[in-house]
Design a protein around this motif. Structure first.
Motif, short mmCIF file in Angstrom:
data_model
loop_
_atom_site.label_atom_id
_atom_site.label_comp_id
_atom_site.label_asym_id
_atom_site.label_seq_id
_atom_site.Cartn_x
_atom_site.Cartn_y
_atom_site.Cartn_z
N MET A 405 97.88 3.04 46.35
CA MET A 405 99.32 3.11 46.63
C MET A 405 99.88 1.71 46.87
SD MET A 405 100.02 6.56 48.75
CE MET A 405 101.77 6.36 48.46
N GLN A 406 101.20 1.57 46.67
CA GLN A 406 101.87 0.29 46.87
C GLN A 406 102.62 0.34 48.21
OE1 GLN A 406 102.86 -1.88 43.63
NE2 GLN A 406 100.79 -1.09 43.29
N LEU A 415 102.29 8.86 54.61
CA LEU A 415 101.68 8.92 55.95
C LEU A 415 102.27 10.08 56.75
CD1 LEU A 415 101.52 5.09 56.72
CD2 LEU A 415 99.55 6.63 56.55
N ASN A 416 103.58 10.28 56.62
CA ASN A 416 104.20 11.40 57.32
C ASN A 416 103.70 12.74 56.81
OD1 ASN A 416 105.96 10.52 59.44
ND2 ASN A 416 107.17 9.50 57.86
N ARG A 417 103.49 12.80 55.52
CA ARG A 417 102.97 14.01 54.92
C ARG A 417 101.55 14.30 55.46
NH1 ARG A 417 103.45 15.86 48.90
NH2 ARG A 417 102.87 18.01 49.33
N LEU A 418 100.75 13.25 55.56
CA LEU A 418 99.39 13.41 56.11
C LEU A 418 99.44 13.83 57.57
CD1 LEU A 418 97.55 10.31 54.56
CD2 LEU A 418 97.33 12.71 53.87
N LEU A 419 100.42 13.28 58.28
CA LEU A 419 100.56 13.65 59.69
C LEU A 419 100.85 15.15 59.81
CD1 LEU A 419 100.72 12.90 62.69
CD2 LEU A 419 103.11 12.26 62.34
N ASP A 420 101.79 15.64 59.01
CA ASP A 420 102.08 17.09 58.99
C ASP A 420 100.81 17.90 58.72
OD1 ASP A 420 104.74 17.22 59.56
OD2 ASP A 420 105.37 16.93 57.47
N PHE A 421 100.05 17.42 57.75
CA PHE A 421 98.82 18.06 57.31
C PHE A 421 97.80 18.15 58.45
CE2 PHE A 421 94.71 17.38 54.86
CZ PHE A 421 94.71 18.59 54.18
N ILE A 433 88.66 13.50 53.95
CA ILE A 433 89.58 14.62 53.72
C ILE A 433 90.98 14.11 53.42
CG2 ILE A 433 90.66 16.67 54.80
CD1 ILE A 433 88.09 17.01 56.44
N LEU A 434 91.39 13.11 54.18
CA LEU A 434 92.76 12.60 54.02
C LEU A 434 92.92 11.86 52.69
CD1 LEU A 434 93.67 11.46 57.65
CD2 LEU A 434 94.13 13.63 56.51
N LEU A 435 91.91 11.07 52.30
CA LEU A 435 92.02 10.35 51.03
C LEU A 435 92.07 11.34 49.86
CD1 LEU A 435 89.68 7.28 51.68
CD2 LEU A 435 92.20 7.32 51.53
N LYS A 436 91.33 12.43 50.03
CA LYS A 436 91.37 13.47 48.99
C LYS A 436 92.76 14.12 48.95
CE LYS A 436 88.78 17.43 47.73
NZ LYS A 436 88.18 18.51 48.52
N ALA A 437 93.29 14.38 50.12
CA ALA A 437 94.61 15.02 50.22
C ALA A 437 95.68 14.14 49.56
CB ALA A 437 94.96 15.29 51.68
N PHE A 441 98.54 15.22 46.96
CA PHE A 441 99.97 15.13 47.31
C PHE A 441 100.75 14.26 46.32
CE2 PHE A 441 98.90 15.75 52.10
CZ PHE A 441 98.77 17.11 51.88
N LYS A 442 100.05 13.31 45.65
CA LYS A 442 100.74 12.33 44.79
C LYS A 442 101.41 12.98 43.60
CE LYS A 442 97.91 8.59 44.51
NZ LYS A 442 97.46 7.29 44.06
#
Ligand code: ATP
Ligand code: MG
Length: 442
Positions: A405-406, A415-421, A433-437, A441-442
């Protein structure tokens, strides 16, 4: 009787040995008589600032044009002020012009209230020309001299009267309060900073409900008219047994004397009158009042020149004071994420005080629920569960290095999306898990 601290006695004795008069004066004498530890000891003297400076090896010119020199003794400072007669006050902390005088009596006459106009040294004992000690016994705030004249010289004294009544639990003497009713409009000329200081001292005092005296004497009409509207707004619904204003006063009494909390209670319902609607049965509703109150609180706090940190804490506490939180981990985590980790713990105090100031209708259920939310919250904190981006197992840098990501707004969104997750399920807070997510999400 009055026990001067050793250093204060040393300063007074040094000045007296040089042939001048010197006394401890004002708030420290009042507090000593009350058996309270004074915050600071002010000294008043017939010596001029120049003469005081000659007597001590280390002094600071604190307010030399007003006669004040700070005498330093072993790194502790004591304000020594020359006897003076004050000219008319300008909009500042000090009178526009002062005249030095050799008379202690003249210096005591310029002081605001009888309880603040006593002086003491070991040689003369208590000098109490205006009956300050009696007024302490009777628990009254009374002007030195003619109240209208005194409030005419400095309008802030009207707020000081209410503030001292809150700090000491005293009444304001009849002529003194009558004069406030007549001259309250003069407060318009007083700077926001000075008004703010007195309002905070009153709010933090053992009797914040004495703000009612400011209402009754017309002070709030000038400095906080929004509160007057609350005092006149009834709440005909089962949750309340007072007007909005009386509920505000009660809620301030019910909360710890901390600045953010007391101010949050003062403003928590300030916008309610604006949202009042009646249903066909005549029941009062206040839909959306916390948001309206928060907005108004921000405006008032800005008007009174409060600092940004205070505005941030108070407006957020007001905004969320009625926010409904389910006592289940996921909902509580979401609430912390939304409201903020800094605001959240204070919110319990605000909610609890608000309940104690309401009617008893459903109170037990409401308190039970709040207690449950608190227990869940404590669990979340003790387990250090993730409730903000900084708690995530990945950083923005990781997303750039590992997920291509840039830097930019997309990164923040992710990051906010991951936080929700993660807030949905804390076991997801693992790097892999998060890197996979992220890829999904992309
Ligand atoms: P505290 O420090 O606890 O707020 P205090 O009585 O010491 O109370 P200060 O503002 O420190 O109040 O002022 C010290 C003294 O100076 C007062 O006790 C009073 O005698 C006098 N004083 C202060 N402000 C005024 C004023 N606006 N008008 C007249 N006298 C004042
Ligand atoms: Mg003081």
């Amino acid at each position: 009787m009055i026990q001067l601290p050793e250093k204060v006695r040393r300063i007074i004795n040094t000045i007296m040995e040089a042939g001048y008069e010197a006394y401890a004066v004002g708030g420290c004498i009042r507090d000593s008589i009350l058996g309270r530890e004074p915050d600071d000891w002010d000294i008043t003297t017939s010596a001029t600032p120049g003469q005081v400076k000659e007597l001590f090896s280390h002094t600071i010119d604190t307010g030399i044009q007003h006669g004040t020199v700070t005498v330093m003794l072993e790194r502790e400072g004591f304000e020594v002020t020359t006897y003076r007669i004050d000219g008319k006050y300008e909009d500042g902390r000090h009178p526009k012009e002062v005249t030095f005088t050799p008379s202690l009596l003249e210096d005591l006459k310029r002081r605001d209230f009888t309880i603040n106009a006593m002086a003491y040294n070991d040689e003369a004992g208590l000098v109490d020309v205006f009956g300050g000690e009696d007024d302490i016994k009777r628990k009254v705030i009374r002007c030195v001299g003619e109240p209208k004249e005194r409030f005419g010289e400095d309008a802030l004294r009207m707020m000081r009267a209410v503030r001292f009544s809150g700090q000491l639990g005293y009444e304001i003497e009849v002529n003194t309060s009558k004069a406030i009713r007549e001259l309250n409009h003069n407060l318009i000329q007083v700077s926001a900073e000075r008004i703010q200081m007195e309002l905070v001292k009153l709010a933090m005092s053992p009797h914040p409900e004495n703000l009612r005296l400011a209402y009754e004497t017309g002070i709030t009409q000038v400095i906080l008219p929004e509160f007057d509207v609350c005092m006149k707004t009834e709440q005909k619904n089962p949750h309340h047994c007072y007007t909005v204003g009386e509920h505000i006063l009660k809620s301030m009494e019910e909360i710890k004397p901390e600045k953010m909390l007391r101010l949050a209670m003062l403003f928590h319902d300030i916008g309610k009158p604006k949202t009042l609607t009646l249903d066909e049965k005549g029941v009062h509703h206040f839909h959306g009042h916390p948001a309206v109150s928060a907005k108004m609180a921000r405006g008032i706090l800005k008007r009174l020149k409060f600092d940004n940190q205070t505005i941030y804490f108070v407006t957020n506490l007001v905004k969320y004071h009625d926010y409904n939180i389910k006592p289940e981990p996921m909902y509580v985590r979401r609430a912390i994420m939304k409201i903020g980790e800094d605001i959240f713990p204070l919110l319990f105090e605000v909610k609890a005080a608000d309940l104690r100031a309401q009617s008893t209708y459903m109170r037990r259920e409401k308190e039970e629920k709040l207690k449950n939310v608190y227990e869940v919250y404590q669990q979340i904190i003790s387990e250090r569960q993730c409730v903000s981006i900084k708690d995530l197992a990945v950083t923005g840098k990781d997303l750039m290095e590992e997920a291509g990501m840039q830097a930019g707004p997309e990164l923040g969104k992710m990051l906010n999306r991951l936080l929700d997750f993660v807030v949905e399920d804390p076991s997801r807070n693992e790097r892999e898990i998060l890197l996979k997510a992220v890829k999904e999400f992309k």
